[in-house]
Design a protein around this motif. Sequence first.
Motif, short mmCIF file in Angstrom:
data_model
loop_
_atom_site.label_atom_id
_atom_site.label_comp_id
_atom_site.label_asym_id
_atom_site.label_seq_id
_atom_site.Cartn_x
_atom_site.Cartn_y
_atom_site.Cartn_z
N SER A 189 -7.31 -5.49 2.94
CA SER A 189 -6.87 -5.72 4.37
C SER A 189 -5.79 -6.44 4.48
N LYS A 228 -6.82 7.46 2.17
CA LYS A 228 -8.12 7.69 1.85
C LYS A 228 -8.62 9.05 2.56
N GLY A 236 -11.12 -3.11 3.11
CA GLY A 236 -11.78 -2.54 4.19
C GLY A 236 -12.74 -3.40 4.89
N GLU A 247 -6.39 -5.28 -6.24
CA GLU A 247 -7.08 -5.14 -5.22
C GLU A 247 -8.76 -5.79 -5.47
C1 PEP Z 1 -7.24 0.31 -0.21
O1 PEP Z 1 -7.91 1.44 0.28
O2 PEP Z 1 -6.55 0.36 -1.06
C2 PEP Z 1 -7.34 -0.93 0.82
C3 PEP Z 1 -6.52 -1.93 0.53
O3 PEP Z 1 -7.93 -0.91 2.07
P1 PEP Z 1 -7.58 -1.73 3.38
O4 PEP Z 1 -6.32 -2.15 3.37
O5 PEP Z 1 -8.33 -1.07 4.51
O6 PEP Z 1 -8.34 -2.91 2.89
#
Ligand code: PEP
Length: 258
Positions: free
Chosen positions: A220, A13, A180, A174
Amino acid sequence: MGSRKKLLLGNWKMHKLRKDVPAFMESLLANIGDKNSWSQKLNFGFGVPATLFDVALSTTKNTGVKILAQNCHFEEQGAFTGELSCAMLQECGLHGSIIGHSERRQYYAETNTYVGKKWNSLALKGLLPVICVGESKIEREQNKTFDVVRQQIDDALLQVSEDARKCEFVIAYEPVWAIGTGLTATPEMAQDVHKFIRNELSKHFGATRSGTISILYGGSMNAANAKELLAMPDIDGGLIGGASLKPDEFAKIIKAAL
Ligand code: PEP
């Protein structure tokens, strides 16, 4: 089902400065050993900010680590201030790009159609599109997960040409509520959606090809839950945000996948 090597992609990110990258890569690579010890079983890499493309590429040269962008524009060139074309990403030597991340859909109003155009452009440039899909919390609560994911894939594919469809791509499931937040889909919940996605892909690409397409889980994922998630039959790897920012944590996820 085709044989699918595990794929772990970190999504950095808007994190890290150029000065942080050499130490990160050195520490990670020292932790996991050279590519003979892992490359038979998995691939891994990072989606990095554009300011880090060159330093990430130079510090991972000949290591097998893939460096990707986190976004791209679908036009070849033009008056699109602030954007980067796929030709530009290709010229830098990148492996591919994450597209359609929920943060881009949410904050930059990216539509399924835009995501499809990016998929098409990346593929035609020989870059790997990593297409993110997933439902919001409300959509899950309303039992709309499968409908949302189907629509994201179907709408995007309307923009993907026959030639581009022949090229490799990766889907990242996702669930937005898990990104997050520290909330993770259970392995069973994730597997259900991954299986559904593979089935949808088989309608477009046939069962044989669909069995070869990597479907990553993101939301996560960390060193504590990776092993269980990655053990599911249709979970072929992870797209990992927070836990990809620390080399020791990411190394543990790599070891869990081996
Ligand atoms: C992402 O940004 O694609 C993501 C899955 O973030 P996190 O692992 O922090 O949830």
